[in-house]
Design an enzyme around this catalytic site. Structure first.
Site, mmCIF file in Angstrom:
data_model
loop_
_atom_site.group_PDB
_atom_site.id
_atom_site.type_symbol
_atom_site.label_atom_id
_atom_site.label_comp_id
_atom_site.label_asym_id
_atom_site.label_seq_id
_atom_site.Cartn_x
_atom_site.Cartn_y
_atom_site.Cartn_z
ATOM 1 N N LYS A 199 -3.616 0.971 -1.230
ATOM 2 C CA LYS A 199 -4.710 0.930 -2.216
ATOM 3 C C LYS A 199 -4.428 1.900 -3.365
ATOM 4 O O LYS A 199 -4.732 1.621 -4.526
ATOM 5 C CB LYS A 199 -6.042 1.245 -1.530
ATOM 6 N N ASP A 213 -2.476 2.068 4.974
ATOM 7 C CA ASP A 213 -3.384 1.131 4.307
ATOM 8 C C ASP A 213 -4.007 1.795 3.064
ATOM 9 O O ASP A 213 -4.132 1.172 2.012
ATOM 10 C CB ASP A 213 -4.481 0.694 5.297
#
Lengths: 289, 289
Positions: free
Chosen positions: B149, B145
């Site tokens: 980003k 995750d």
């Protein structure tokens, strides 16, 4: 001045913008007329937004009604996203509880270095010698520049605050406020070192440090500029260099605030703040994003 | 889906906006078609911007050419002004050197609490019990995750990075990656506590602490996700709670970075990020500011 604006009234410039890079109250008094003529205004000049509330309100109302833009990001923290962040919180329906921060690079530097190694007056003299202060350091230490920023932020939060309403704790000892020259002031300042050192030690025994902060307290409807002590776990206590830091406590950011930190003065970052406002005008007028 | 978009093709909606609040790659594959039909897109969904670069580039080029807006502030740090700050730096001509930060509230919480009092596995179990982690904590600990980003921010800096290019140091020990259930994983994790404790102590003897960071290094043209140690004076070392923190090192903010910090996950602040993007679309289309 009127010759200058008359030039813009022609149709040669479909989207005129005036960028006021002065610090003049007189120039800021032209904003209403300019906006009334359809000229967008971008400025790092604090005078309009920290001047008389009625005047400020008139400008904002005209600007909203006429769809002319008025941006002033660089009035607080230069290029740091402070005004835009606060405005976005308010626009999206957040409730601001408190805006608190170190808004002066000079006073950040002074208190970040006031750790017991050197006296307060010594740090002030060194800051002046390094060009970190205004020519007369009393202009920084009086807290008035911070108070103007507090007024600007308070109005952004919806408070009807005047500069005179801000409770300002000046760091210039009262007997030294009337001295004519800054050299005289710096010669006399050591006489007040003991008082300041006592405050520092008082904070230190509680594991805290001193910071000179501006505060907008929405609950009590007031603005303050004061020397406060903060526990070392607080982001304000962790400042270094001459960084600014603004902490937004809101309904959404209640237990842990939203924080913006970084250099908040200097020609390059101020120009960046002004330029980003100018681009915002362009985007709002339909330039591709 | 096509029935849904067909509805927007009528002239009843002069400025249609679709807000994609899914986490679906399939939905994100519709953006191109939507933008092509004149529909603005706002989303916290990371899939389009961290998916195949070519697809991302096609969307961005179409969007710029057609003057349709595509905003995704909430993909990184939820309501925190991270994408908008980075974009404003780039647009005003700053040169980004490095973007570095803690982009996961879960991993922020875990390492902010990993101070020698409790074992690593104990903190992970407690974080899961308090609802701070994904149902399977390996989804947080894998770093994927955070890697997404990093890709989003890297592309904002102009790098042509794919998710596979990001060097990700997973915190899931290799022997535990294949286990079927998260309970099994949590049962086995204590076997690796010693290794993690050694890393912690190694940092501690140098006066440093461990932080799990995402890095966009523009000079070396790379993205990384890794466990790093930071001196206590670094803002990353001073994190608390489950705050996110992003530090922008640029030509303008070189010696002291520009820092944004605060809670970066949760329904309320994510909704705020999405809402502020929606208002930006409105302003860019001429709504009064």
């Amino acid at each position: 001045m009127s010759k200058f604006t008359a030039h813009f009234e022609s149709q040669d410039f479909p989207n005129p913008v005036i960028i006021d890079c002065t610090a003049s109250a007189q120039v800021s008094q032209m904003y209403y007329e300019w906006i009334n003529k359809g000229i967008h205004v971008v400025t790092p000049n604090k005078k309009a937004n920290s001047g008389a509330f009625d005047q400020y309100k008139r400008i904002r109302e005209l600007q909203r009604k006429s769809r002319i833009h008025y941006f002033y990001e660089a009035t607080v923290g230069a290029g740091l996203p402070i005004i835009s962040t606060l405005r976005s919180l308010v626009e999206t329906g957040d409730k601001i509880v408190k805006v608190e921060g170190v808004f002066s690079g000079t006073l950040s530097y002074i208190f970040n270095n006031f750790n017991g190694e050197k006296s307060f007056s010594q740090i002030v003299s060194e800051a002046k010698a390094s060009g970190y202060t205004e020519p007369d350091p009393r202009d920084d230490l009086s807290g008035m520049d911070v108070a103007r920023k507090v007024v600007i932020l308070a109005r952004e939060c919806g408070l009807q605050l005047e500069l005179d309403d801000v409770k300002v704790q000046s760091l210039v000892p009262e007997p030294l406020q009337g001295l004519t020259s800054s050299d005289e002031f710096l010669n006399e300042l050591p006489n007040f070192d003991e008082e300041m050192e006592l405050r520092r030690k008082g904070a230190e025994v509680s594991g805290e440090v001193l910071r000179y902060v501006g505060v907008v307290d929405v609950k009590t409807n007031e603005g303050r500029v004061e020397l406060q002590s903060f526990p070392k776990s607080n982001a304000l206590a962790q400042l270094s260099g001459s960084d600014n830091l603004v902490s937004f406590t809101t309904s959404r950011y209640l237990r842990q605030p939203l924080i913006v930190r970084g250099p908040g003065a200097g020609p390059e970052v101020t120009a960046a703040g002004v330029f980003s406002d100018l681009l915002r005008v362009a985007f709002y007028l339909g330039a591709p994003s």
